[in-house]
Design an enzyme around this catalytic site. Structure first.
Site, PDB file in Angstrom:
ATOM      1  N   SER A 128       1.023  -1.649   0.371  1.00  0.00           N
ATOM      2  CA  SER A 128       0.075   0.247  -0.227  1.00  0.00           C
ATOM      3  C   SER A 128       0.951   1.442   0.055  1.00  0.00           C
ATOM      4  CB  SER A 128      -0.378  -0.185   1.148  1.00  0.00           C
ATOM      5  OG  SER A 128      -1.473   1.050   1.044  1.00  0.00           O
ATOM      6  N   LYS A 182      -4.739  -6.623   3.458  1.00  0.00           N
ATOM      7  CA  LYS A 182      -4.081  -5.817   2.435  1.00  0.00           C
ATOM      8  C   LYS A 182      -6.229  -5.252   1.504  1.00  0.00           C
ATOM      9  CE  LYS A 182      -2.900  -2.268  -0.378  1.00  0.00           C
ATOM     10  NZ  LYS A 182      -3.629  -2.255  -1.319  1.00  0.00           N
ATOM     11  N   HIS A 185      -7.518  -3.756   4.621  1.00  0.00           N
ATOM     12  CA  HIS A 185      -6.968  -2.407   4.331  1.00  0.00           C
ATOM     13  C   HIS A 185      -7.656  -1.514   3.263  1.00  0.00           C
ATOM     14  CE1 HIS A 185      -4.131   0.961   2.673  1.00  0.00           C
ATOM     15  NE2 HIS A 185      -3.723   0.809   3.228  1.00  0.00           N
ATOM     16  N   ASN A 186      -7.984  -1.836   1.879  1.00  0.00           N
ATOM     17  CA  ASN A 186      -8.857  -1.405   1.095  1.00  0.00           C
ATOM     18  C   ASN A 186     -10.328  -0.679   1.867  1.00  0.00           C
ATOM     19  OD1 ASN A 186      -6.291  -1.338  -0.026  1.00  0.00           O
ATOM     20  ND2 ASN A 186      -7.324  -1.436  -1.689  1.00  0.00           N
ATOM     21  N   GLU A 189     -10.344   1.883   4.313  1.00  0.00           N
ATOM     22  CA  GLU A 189      -9.707   3.424   3.201  1.00  0.00           C
ATOM     23  C   GLU A 189     -11.110   3.553   2.315  1.00  0.00           C
ATOM     24  OE1 GLU A 189      -6.513   2.872   0.165  1.00  0.00           O
ATOM     25  OE2 GLU A 189      -7.419   3.236  -1.475  1.00  0.00           O
TER      26      GLU A 189
END
Ligand code: 6PG
Length: 474
Positions: A128, A182, A185-186, A189
Site C-alpha cells: 500500500s 491488504k 486495509h482497502n 480506506e
C-alpha cells in the site's frame, strides 16, 4: 545470475518498486511483457542503482541468484495467473514468487497451494501507498511461508516505510493472510473516505461553508486526533481550484465514485464470516448509489426532501469532528474484528497489534491513532472490541453527544450520512442490553418452526402457534 531480486510488470507501481529496491543497493532484474517499458525505466532511472534488464522471462530467471525471488506487479486476476504459468516451468524448488498486486486472497490461497506442490514458495504481499509509497517506502503485508519470509523479509523491510525506526512490514501469516489484510486495509480506506466525504457534505450543505473554508477546517483537524494522510490530502483536494473554470475543483469532478473491487471483496468476505463491517459496506453502497446516474436523474424530481432551508448549526464544525472520529474508530474496530475472524477461520494466527504497527506509515490509511490501536491490541490481544479499550472508550464517550447531534442534524437537513449513522447504530447495537433479535426469533419460529432459545432454560424450543400455543422442546 547475480541479481538479488526481480520485478516483472513495470507499470508505475512495478517500476517504482524496482527503483526503490535498486536505491537500497539491491541488484534488481527488471522485465516487462513489452520491452519498451523496460528500456524506458533503464534510460530514465538506470543511474539510481544496479539494474539488469531482461527482455524475456527466461532471461529474467537466468539473471537471478538462487534461491530466486521474483516480484509480480501486474493486474490482479487472469494477468497474474498468466505470468505465474509462464514462470513456474523456469523455476526450481526453493524459489519464491511474490505477487505484489491487489489479489483476491482466495486466488492467493489457490496459487500458494499449487506452487507449494512444485516445491516453490508463493508469497501474496499486499503493498500500500500508491506510486509515491512504492518509490519511497510503502507499507508491505506479506503472507506465505515462514521460510520464504526468512529470505524475503530483510529485503522488504529495508524498502518499507519506517515509523520510529520500525519498518512497516511484517510477516502477516501463511498463504492468503497478507492479501486478506491488504483487502481489509482497502475496505477501511473506503470507510474512511466515505466518512470524510460525509463530513464535507454536512459542513457544506448544512453548515453553508465553502470548499476552501472546509479545506481549512480539515487542515486544522490534521493537527489533532484525526491526523492522517487522508485528512491531510482532503485539505489539498478541497482547496484546489480548477484552472480551466476557476471553480472549486470538487465542483467540476463528476460525482460518481468508481471502484476496482477490494472494498466490495471485503464486504463479500465479511458476509461469509458473519462480521458486521457496516462502515465499509455503507461506503461500497454509497459509491454504487453515486454511480447510478441515470436512476438518480430519473427519480430526483419525484423525491422532494421537505426539509427546512436552514438548520441550527451552532458548533457544527466541532460536532462533525467528533462524529468523524467516533465513526472512524467504529470502522477500524469492525475491520480488526474481520481480520481476527478470518485469522481464526483460516488458522493464520495474525497479530492484530502488528497490523496496526505496519499501517502507521507508508499506506493510504496511515494515521496518528494507529499508534493507539497498536497499544490497545498489544496490551490485550483478546480485546473483545477496539471500542472497549480505555483510550477509545473514553474518546467515543466524549464524542457521543456531538455524534448524536450530527446524525440528527443530517437527518433534519436531508443530507445523507450512511457512514455516521450506521456507525452510531452499530455502537448502540453493541451496547444494548436487549436487542429486538428476540422478536425476529419469535417470528422465525411462528412462520417456519425455526425454533428459539430461551433466556431461562437450556435447549431449543418451538411454540405451537396454530394450536394452543404450548411450548415443546425441539
Ligand atoms: C493502496 C490503495 C491502492 C488503490 C486502491 C484503490 O493501498 O495503495 O488502496 O491499492 O489505490 O486499490 O481502490 P479503488 O480503485 O477500488 O478505490
Amino acid at each position: 545470475g547475480t541479481a538479488r531480486i526481480a520485478v516483472t510488470g513495470l507499470a508505475t507501481m512495478g517500476s517504482n518498486l524496482a527503483r526503490n529496491l535498486a536505491r537500497h543497493g539491491y541488484r534488481v532484474a527488471v522485465h516487462n511483457r513489452t520491452s519498451a517499458r523496460t528500456t524506458a525505466l533503464i534510460e530514465q532511472h538506470g543511474q539510481e542503482g544496479d539494474f539488469v534488464a531482461a527482455e524475456t522471462m527466461p532471461e529474467l530467471v537466468a539473471a537471478l541468484a538462487k534461491p530466486r525471488q521474483i516480484i509480480i506487479m501486474v493486474k490482479a486476476g487472469q494477468p497474474t495467473d498468466a505470468v505465474i504459468d509462464e514462470l513456474v516451468d523456469l523455476l526450481e524448488p526453493g524459489d519464491m514468487v511474490i505477487d505484489g498486486g491487489n489479489a483476491q486472497f482466495a486466488d492467493t490461497r489457490r496459487r500458494e497451494a499449487a506452487l507449494r506442490e512444485r516445491g516453490l514458495h508463493f508469497v501474496g504481499a499486499g503493498i500500500s501507498g500508491g506510486e509515491e509509497g512504492a518509490l519511497n517506502g510503502p507499507s508491505i503485508m506479506p503472507g506465505g511461508s515462514k521460510e520464504s519470509y526468512a529470505h524475503l523479509g530483510p529485503v522488504l523491510e529495508s524498502i518499507a516505510a519506517k515509523v520510529d525506526g520500525q519498518p512497516c512490514c511484517v510477516h502477516v501469516g501463511p498463504d492468503g493472510a497478507g492479501h486478506f489484510v491488504k483487502m481489509v486495509h482497502n475496505g477501511i480506506e473506503y470507510a474512511d473516505m466515505q466518512l470524510i466525504a460525509e463530513a464535507y457534505d454536512l459542513l457544506r450543505r448544512a453548515g453553508g461553508l465553502k470548499p476552501a473554508e472546509i479545506a481549512e477546517v480539515f487542515r486544522g483537524w490534521n493537527s489533532g486526533d484525526l491526523e492522517s494522510y487522508l485528512v491531510e490530502i482532503t485539505a489539498e483536494v478541497l482547496g484546489h481550484v480548477d484552472a480551466a473554470t476557476g471553480q472549486p475543483f470538487v465542483d467540476v469532478v463528476a460525482d460518481q465514485a468508481e471502484q476496482k473491487g477490494t472494498g466490495r471483496w471485503t464486504v463479500q468476505e465479511a458476509l461469509e464470516l458473519g462480521i458486521p463491517v457496516t462502515g465499509i459496506a455503507e461506503a461500497v453502497f454509497a459509491r454504487a448509489l453515486s454511480g447510478h446516474v441515470d436512476q438518480r436523474v430519473a427519480v430526483r424530481d419525484r423525491l422532494p426532501g421537505d426539509v427546512p432551508s436552514t438548520v441550527a448549526v451552532d458548533g457544527l464544525v466541532d460536532d462533525v469532528r467528533h462524529a468523524l472520529y467516533a465513526s472512524k474508530v467504529v470502522a477500524y474496530a469492525q475491520g480488526f474484528d474481520q481480520i481476527r475472524a478470518a485469522s481464526q477461520t483460516y488458522g493464520w494466527n495474525i497479530d492484530l497489534g502488528a497490523m496496526a504497527t505496519i499501517w502507521r506509515g507508508g499506506c493510504i490509511i496511515r494515521a496518528r491513532f494507529l499508534d493507539r490501536i497498536r497499544e490497545a491490541y498489544d496490551g490485550n490481544p483478546e480485546l473483545p472490541s477496539l471500542l472497549v479499550n480505555d483510550y477509545f472508550a473514553d474518546a467515543v464517550e466524549q464524542a457521543q453527544q456531538a455524534w448524536r447531534r450530527v446524525v440528527s442534524t443530517a437527518v433534519q437537513a436531508g443530507v445523507p450520512v450512511p457512514g455516521f449513522s450506521s456507525a452510531l447504530a452499530y455502537y448502540d447495537g453493541l451496547r444494548s442490553e436487549r436487542l429486538p433479535a428476540a422478536l425476529v426469533q419469535g417470528l422465525r419460529d411462528f412462520f417456519g418452526a425455526h425454533t428459539y432459545r430461551r433466556v431461562d432454560r437450556e435447549g431449543s424450543f418451538h411454540t405451537l402457534w396454530g394450536a394452543d400455543r404450548s411450548e415443546i422442546e425441539a
